[in-house]
Design a protein around this motif. Structure first.
Motif, PDB file in Angstrom:
ATOM      1  N   ASN A 436       0.836  -1.213   0.000  1.00  0.00           N
ATOM      2  CA  ASN A 436       0.000   0.000   0.000  1.00  0.00           C
ATOM      3  C   ASN A 436       0.865   1.256   0.000  1.00  0.00           C
ATOM      4  OD1 ASN A 436      -2.315  -1.573   0.059  1.00  0.00           O
ATOM      5  ND2 ASN A 436      -2.439  -1.555   2.295  1.00  0.00           N
ATOM      6  N   ARG A 439       2.013   1.788  -3.464  1.00  0.00           N
ATOM      7  CA  ARG A 439       0.907   2.231  -4.326  1.00  0.00           C
ATOM      8  C   ARG A 439       0.623   3.723  -4.115  1.00  0.00           C
ATOM      9  NH1 ARG A 439      -2.527  -1.016  -2.639  1.00  0.00           N
ATOM     10  NH2 ARG A 439      -2.625  -2.528  -4.337  1.00  0.00           N
ATOM     11  N   GLU A 440       0.586   4.151  -2.870  1.00  0.00           N
ATOM     12  CA  GLU A 440       0.252   5.550  -2.577  1.00  0.00           C
ATOM     13  C   GLU A 440       1.417   6.498  -2.879  1.00  0.00           C
ATOM     14  OE1 GLU A 440      -0.901   5.332   1.478  1.00  0.00           O
ATOM     15  OE2 GLU A 440      -2.684   4.122   1.073  1.00  0.00           O
ATOM     16  N   ILE A 442       3.423   8.321  -1.153  1.00  0.00           N
ATOM     17  CA  ILE A 442       3.310   9.635  -0.502  1.00  0.00           C
ATOM     18  C   ILE A 442       4.674  10.296  -0.391  1.00  0.00           C
ATOM     19  CG2 ILE A 442       2.654  10.803   1.639  1.00  0.00           C
ATOM     20  CD1 ILE A 442       0.613   8.523   2.068  1.00  0.00           C
TER      21      ILE A 442
END
Length: 897
Positions: A436, A439-440, A442
């Motif tokens: 995750n 995927r993000e 940030i």
């Protein structure tokens, strides 16, 4: 002799002492001590004194008595001043310094002597002195020229005597008769900002020594007076006012007593826990977030070390259980032997570490907590599971790791990596959160660190090829790479800002490496990649060198399921690349060679116009080796050009190796003739290509001698001739069918930071000739390349036959071009050597059969016609002998006649 005299004097003192008044007895002992010290100094610290224990007892008692006399009935400030004067080296109070130095020297002798010193009551007296020195601020003496603070020698002796005494349990027990030990501990927790600065460190040393020598009685004593409870209460107040480094220093002393007492009794730990000790530590550690570099670090580290140790302090084992998610690595064993007493039993202590990491972004603090967790895991592998099944620290840290400093992110993912590498455990839930995170995206740097962690895991075991596919990570990476490939295609020629571009490029590179690793270990993953329609997008990454190695690895795995698609991609990329993209061509050729090792790929190579493609590369290099070089090729360097010629010819040879269909195709389509034309146009061979007026040769050398002279001796050779010899040597190996096994261009030192293909391909058997990648623009001098042995000697030793007669035709057609104006003698000498070498090639009957059966004799004769017709030509006789040897095997008698 001195020690004997002193021994007699002390015996006399012993005998007279019972009959002397105390003042006289003291005076005689003080008169004796200077002689004792002098003897000590003159004998380099070697004592030969039979009554040393009695002397220690007498001196210690006198020092204890004098300390009490100086302190008796005085307020603290006056008492400290009196002590300073008593221990001064000068003045009437010099007796104190004399006694202290004597006790100090005697305390360094043996344990029995130390016990006598302890039995004199000195431990309690010196503890009272330490309390006064610590709690009373520095006071100036009446004589402004002297300050007791400056007498560091006296301070050091006093501290060392205390350390020697309090190292023994007996010395600690002696302190329990008074209240000064607990008073001093409480004082460090309450008066740290008001105490004497010069006595902070010595007091800490002494109290830590006492802590390590605690006894059951001392623990009962400290518990009875609520020492830890009061200290914690005072530290709570200090934590709001004092600088963080000072609070750490004061708290670390109290914590030592809690930790060191636990193996004997849990009483002080219980008192610490019942009085919100963990809350205090959390408060102190969070205040450390603002500490400057190296400020208070030793004491902060000590608190964290103590807290780490406290995680194993508990009455009983934790009773927890959790689900092991499968699949797991073959070597994983949850029931492995455990370390006695080193399992986590105190979750409260660990919660402090966890809470600090979650609430702080300080680099040093977070880094030390991660290191502490690693230490706890190392104590017992079960600790990882005990913690993850209860507090889930790593699982929760993954959610916030992108907020932490870069160095902490790297350290965190190294810790996650160790779960797989050291514990052989696949943490599926943690990996899902890392997925995750990727995927993000940030924080790009954090994404990069997570990807590197996953790459390292994927090398651990082929199981991860299935794990990462089934978890969706493989599909995620393919989707992200598809997106990045589209961006690269659209933004050709445009760039992001420097730092951002570098990080994004690294992310793309590592994603490609992970995908490559997952396809290397799994044909199924390669099929998934192809079914996702990723091949056209993967090709886009070939142009950038930082992506190329992993991209080629992925494409090579594609060849396992479809050789034709791989060949069309690589040959197409070779033919479409420009002259300036030499490194790209080299990398593509090396990849092609790896695939051509498999005979099944040869048919695909032929049907995808591989032969024509490779020969077109040689055609594009017309004039590349001329001397002086043209402007276009000067920047490349002749070594790199020769390397490219070698790999191109090696590709042809590899595709022909043990493949009759390809060999027939190559010969039938006249590709050996094309090869001769292309090689002849490189610039090192004579452009006119006609036989010159023969000279009488002054000397002759064999082809092998030319090789050795050109590359292994200091004899000056013109550049054009060296290049010609290189190419003829390549052709010689092609004749024998061994060119695809050679590697002449071996770099001695790899480029720093260059990723190795071994990282992607896993363990491989090291080959005799290893070739490493180089970056463009970093050309090596000729000395950096090694000619591996004599080609002719290797061939003769192996007794090889001619495998590719067409390559003999190429050598013969290049014969008249082995010429350079101004080097006539040398030119005909090398021509002579090559002809004799060809003569040696047809020695064996098998070689003659191959040559005569190839249908190439007419081509060879045509190339040599001028020399054959001229009986005065130096090459007439050796060429005639070549054809005489072939006569017995001739299948073209008319041509031969």
């Amino acid at each position: 002799l001195q020690w004997e005299i002193l021994g007699r004097q002390f015996v006399e003192y012993e005998q007279a002492a019972p009959f002397l008044i105390p003042e006289e007895q003291q005076r005689r002992l003080l008169d004796f001590l200077p002689l004792f010290l002098k003897a000590w100094e003159q004998s380099a610290g070697v004592m030969v004194f039979p009554n040393v224990q009695l002397l220690a007892s007498e001196v210690s008692k006198l020092l204890t008595k004098e300390i009490k006399r100086n302190l008796n009935g005085k307020p603290s400030d006056e008492a400290r001043l009196a002590l300073e004067q008593f221990l001064q080296q000068k003045g009437e109070a010099g007796d104190g310094h004399l006694l202290l130095k004597s006790v100090y020297l005697l305390s360094q002798t043996d344990l029995r002597t130390m016990w006598n010193i302890i039995g004199s009551g000195l431990p309690a007296a010196l503890m009272q002195c330490l309390y006064l020195f610590f709690t009373s601020p520095l006071m100036k003496c009446k004589d402004e020229g002297e300050t007791s603070e400056d007498d560091t020698q006296t301070q050091e002796m006093l501290v060392k005597v205390m350390l020697s005494m309090y190292r023994e349990e007996q010395g600690v027990e002696e302190l329990l008769a008074s209240d000064k030990l607990q008073s001093l501990i409480i004082a460090t927790a309450s008066l740290w900002d008001q105490c004497s600065h010069s006595w902070k460190a010595p007091t800490g040393r002494v109290l830590r020594t006492i802590s390590k020598a605690q006894t059951k009685n001392s623990i009962v004593y400290l518990q009875a007076v609520d020492c830890i409870k009061i200290a914690i209460q005072n530290l709570f107040k200090l934590a709001d006012t004092l600088p963080a480094g000072d609070v750490c220093e004061a708290a670390s002393i109290v914590l030592c007593f809690v930790k060191d007492s636990y193996p004997i009794s849990s009483a002080l730990l219980t008192e610490f826990e019942n009085n919100e000790g963990y809350k205090l530590l959390l408060k102190i550690l969070l205040r450390c977030e603002g500490l400057q570099q190296n400020e208070g670090e030793p004491y902060l580290d000590e608190i964290l070390d103590v807290l780490t140790c406290l995680t194993t302090c508990g009455k009983s084992e934790l009773k927890v259980s959790g689900n092991i998610i499968h699949p797991q690595l073959p070597h994983f064993d949850l029931d492995q032997p455990r370390s006695a007493g080193m399992t986590v039993k105190n979750l409260q202590a660990f919660q402090v570490l966890q809470s600090v990491f979650q609430r702080s972004n300080a680099q040093h603090l977070c880094g030390r907590i991660l290191a502490a967790i690693g230490i706890i895991w190392a104590w017992d592998a079960m600790n990882f599971f005990l913690l993850e099944w209860t507090l889930q620290p790593i699982n929760r840290f993954t959610d916030i790791i992108h907020f932490k400093p870069h160095t902490v992110q790297i350290q965190f993912f190294k810790l996650v990596e160790s779960i797989v590498l050291d514990l052989s455990y696949v943490p599926h839930e943690i990996l899902k959160k890392m997925q995750n995170l990727i995927r993000e995206n940030i924080a790009p740097f954090c994404t990069l660190a997570a990807l590197r962690c996953l790459l390292s895991m994927s090398k651990k075991d082929p199981l991860f090829s299935d794990v990462f596919r089934d978890s969706g990570l493989f599909g995620l990476l393919l989707a992200l790479l598809r997106k990045q490939a589209k961006i690269l295609r659209k933004s050709a020629g445009t760039h992001l800002p420097g730092a951002e571009e570098d990080t994004e490029k690294e992310i793309n590179a590592v994603m490609l490496q992970v995908v490559a690793m997952l396809t290397v270990n799994s044909v199924r993953n390669t099929v998934v990649l192809k079914d996702y329609g990723m091949v056209p997008y993967i090709k886009i990454f070939l142009d950038d060198e930082c992506y190329r190695s992993a991209t080629l690895c992925i494409l090579e795995q594609l060849s396992v399921i479809n050789y034709e698609e791989y060949m069309s991609i690589i040959i197409g990329a070779l033919c479409s690349s420009t002259q300036g993209e030499l490194q790209l061509k080299l990398d593509l050729l090396k990849s092609l060679l790896r695939i051509l090792e498999c005979p099944k790929s040869h048919s695909a190579f032929r049907t995808c116009s591989g032969f024509n493609g490779l020969l077109s590369l040689l055609s594009d290099m017309e004039g590349a080796l001329q001397d002086p070089p043209s402007e276009l090729w000067a920047a490349v360097g002749q070594n790199r050009i020769l390397e490219f010629v070698f790999y191109t010819l090696q590709g042809v040879a590899a595709a022909l190796h043990l493949d009759p269909v390809n060999s027939n195709f190559f010969q039938r389509n006249g590709l050996f003739d094309k090869m001769a034309e292309d090689l002849g146009s490189l610039g090192c061979f004579w452009a006119q290509g006609e036989w010159q007026i023969p000279l009488r040769l002054e000397k002759t050398r064999t082809f092998t001698e030319f090789l050795d002279a050109a590359f292994c001796s200091s004899e000056p050779f013109p550049t054009w001739l060296k290049n010609c010899i290189w190419i003829l040597n390549f052709l010689d190996h092609m004749v024998k069918g061994t060119l695809h096994l050679q590697s002449y261009f071996k770099e001695k030192k790899a480029e720093p930071g260059e990723a190795s293909r071994d990282d992607l391909e896993g363990p491989r058997v090291e080959e005799e000739y290893s070739v490493t990648f180089r970056r463009p623009g970093n050309r090596l001098p000729i000395s950096a390349y090694t000619l591996w042995g004599s080609a002719e000697e290797k061939w003769e030793a192996g007794g090889c036959a001619i495998v590719h007669p067409g390559a003999v035709c190429v050598m013969v057609r290049l014969l008249p071009k082995l010429y350079k104006e101004g080097h006539s003698q040398l030119s005909q000498e090398i021509q002579y050597a090559v002809v004799h070498h060809i003569q040696s090639l047809v020695k064996s009957e098998k070689s003659r059969q191959v040559m005569c059966g190839s249908g190439l004799l007419s081509t060879i004769i045509t190339s040599c016609q001028e020399a054959l017709h001229n009986e005065n030509h130096p090459l007439h006789l050796p060429l005639t002998r070549v054809f005489e040897k072939l006569a017995s095997q001739a299948v073209e008698p008319d041509v031969l006649r």
